[in-house]
Design an enzyme around this catalytic site. Structure first.
Site, PDB file in Angstrom:
ATOM      1  N   GLY A 193      -5.242  -1.853 -14.756  1.00 21.85           N
ATOM      2  CA  GLY A 193      -4.702  -3.186 -14.519  1.00 21.85           C
ATOM      3  C   GLY A 193      -3.914  -3.250 -13.224  1.00 21.85           C
ATOM      4  NE  ARG A 235       3.436  -1.940   5.651  1.00 23.29           N
ATOM      5  CZ  ARG A 235       4.704  -1.566   5.846  1.00 23.29           C
ATOM      6  NH1 ARG A 235       5.369  -0.955   4.859  1.00 23.29           N
ATOM      7  NH2 ARG A 235       5.303  -1.788   7.002  1.00 23.29           N
ATOM      8  N   GLY A 236       2.282   2.542   1.998  1.00 20.09           N
ATOM      9  CA  GLY A 236       3.172   3.693   2.116  1.00 20.09           C
ATOM     10  C   GLY A 236       2.411   4.994   2.253  1.00 20.09           C
ATOM     11  NE  ARG A 262       0.673   1.198  13.298  1.00 25.32           N
ATOM     12  CZ  ARG A 262       1.698   1.707  12.636  1.00 25.32           C
ATOM     13  NH1 ARG A 262       1.651   2.942  12.182  1.00 25.32           N
ATOM     14  NH2 ARG A 262       2.776   0.979  12.390  1.00 25.32           N
ATOM     15  CB  VAL A 271      -2.003  -0.741   5.285  1.00 22.83           C
ATOM     16  CG1 VAL A 271      -3.018  -0.009   4.433  1.00 22.83           C
ATOM     17  CG2 VAL A 271      -1.480   0.176   6.389  1.00 22.83           C
ATOM     18  CG  PHE A 277     -15.911   3.895 -14.289  1.00 20.61           C
ATOM     19  CD1 PHE A 277     -17.083   3.338 -14.778  1.00 20.61           C
ATOM     20  CD2 PHE A 277     -15.989   5.090 -13.586  1.00 20.61           C
ATOM     21  CE1 PHE A 277     -18.300   3.960 -14.580  1.00 20.61           C
ATOM     22  CE2 PHE A 277     -17.202   5.724 -13.380  1.00 20.61           C
ATOM     23  CZ  PHE A 277     -18.365   5.153 -13.873  1.00 20.61           C
ATOM     24  CG  ASP A 332       1.836  -2.768 -19.657  1.00 21.90           C
ATOM     25  OD1 ASP A 332       2.023  -4.000 -19.640  1.00 21.90           O
ATOM     26  OD2 ASP A 332       0.718  -2.252 -19.839  1.00 21.90           O
ATOM     27  NE  ARG A 392      16.769 -20.738 -23.036  1.00 22.83           N
ATOM     28  CZ  ARG A 392      16.908 -20.330 -24.286  1.00 22.83           C
ATOM     29  NH1 ARG A 392      17.315 -21.176 -25.215  1.00 22.83           N
ATOM     30  NH2 ARG A 392      16.630 -19.094 -24.627  1.00 22.83           N
ATOM     31  NE  ARG A 413      -0.883  -0.067 -22.140  1.00 23.13           N
ATOM     32  CZ  ARG A 413      -1.405   1.101 -21.786  1.00 23.13           C
ATOM     33  NH1 ARG A 413      -2.654   1.404 -22.099  1.00 23.13           N
ATOM     34  NH2 ARG A 413      -0.689   1.982 -21.116  1.00 23.13           N
TER      35      ARG A 413
END
Length: 320
Positions: free
Chosen positions: A12, A22-23, A55, A58, A74, A128, A155, A172
């Protein structure tokens, strides 16, 4: 000597995955390594869909949600012959190491590859927040903002109609997202996978709230615990209060990552390259008390457990 690495996102998607890619890429390039991006997770690895990144590949993605490399589930990757083809595809491109960004299912894939002799490092990317060995996962804080915004809106309408609203939150088997959102959103009732739940007890609590003068209420519940539509009908029948269920669904995974997720993802991406160059493999990245750490993937999957925040639950109940 490591010269080329691969990077993929799996399972997910989570806001901040692009920042993590990128890092990885920019840190690797600064260490004179080449980086291949693998499309659609382990599926793309099996189908040999890869691209050499620079570079500029990204640039302008740190603020983007999702993952530009794509992701997929998969299940066939658990078959050894499928993984053998994936390894062969990487070897043909002289890729020496693989960085995997995803949740515990993605960790299993990285573990299996490492056991077959292809070294991997895993970075926790899931809204999660259910991965062991880290306080927080990439995407969690952005999802939390999304959930709280939804609760705030619910609300408004619940108070206007003196209605009970049930909001189903992802997670989950981990209630972190629900619990944090419930505190921040001022929810009156919380149902979590870590705590035993009966609909009768919930109704009893709601009735007690009505006796105290509550005109409306928000019930936050983690997904898969029960059918929230049926729960809403049960509550309405027992309390004689209009009750509606809202399933937030995949909206929780989208949107630009918040600042903390961008920083966390960037740090984890850099750290993954640091430790692979130190000779570590079969490891997963984490952050504990704001410090970068790494653990054995097998240990994280089998032996390490995320502690439940009982003190946070106590806070939530005190504020009902």
């Amino acid at each position: 000597m490591i010269k080329r690495i691969g990077v993929l996102t799996s399972g997910g998607d989570a806001p901040g995955m692009n920042a993590a890619i990128r890092g990885v890429v920019r840190t690797a390039l600064s260490r004179n390594l080449e980086v291949f991006g693998i499309y659609d997770g382990y599926l793309g690895l099996y189908e040999n869909r890869m691209i050499l990144l620079d570079r500029y590949s990204v640039s302008d993605i740190i603020n983007k949600g999702g993952t530009f490399l794509g992701s997929a589930r998969f299940s066939n990757f658990f078959k050894k012959d499928i993984r053998s083809i994936a390894i062969k595809n990487m070897q043909q491109r002289n890729i020496d190491f693989l960085v995997v960004i995803g949740g515990d299912g993605s960790y299993v894939g990285a573990q299996k590859l490492t056991e077959m002799g292809f070294p991997c490092i895993s970075i926790p990317g899931t809204i999660d927040n259910d991965v062991a060995g880290t306080d927080y996962t990439i995407g969690y804080f952005t999802a939390l903002e999304t959930v709280v915004e939804a609760i705030d809106r619910l609300r408004d309408t619940s108070s206007s109609h003196q209605r009970i609203s049930i909001v189903e939150v992802m997670g989950r088997n981990c209630g972190d997202l629900t619990l944090s959102a419930a505190i921040a959103g001022g929810c009156e009732f919380i149902v979590l996978p870590e705590i035993e739940f009966t609909k009768e007890e919930l109704v009893k609590e709601i009735k007690n709230g009505i006796k105290k003068g509550k005109k409306h209420a928000i019930v936050a519940i983690t997904e898969y615990i029960c059918n929230v539509e049926k729960l809403a009908k049960y509550i309405q029948r027992e309390t004689c209060r209009e009750t509606r269920a809202t399933i937030l669904g995949h909206i929780q995974r989208g949107g630009a990552p918040v600042v903390y997720d961008r920083i966390l993802a960037s740090r984890m991406g850099e750290y993954s390259v640091d430790i692979l160059l130190q000779g570590f493999q079969g490891r997963c990245i984490g952050t504990i008390n704001e410090k970068m750490v790494h653990h054995d993937i097998s240990d994280a999957l089998k032996n390490m457990k995320r502690p439940f925040k009982f003190d946070w639950l106590k806070t939530a109940k005190q504020l009902y």
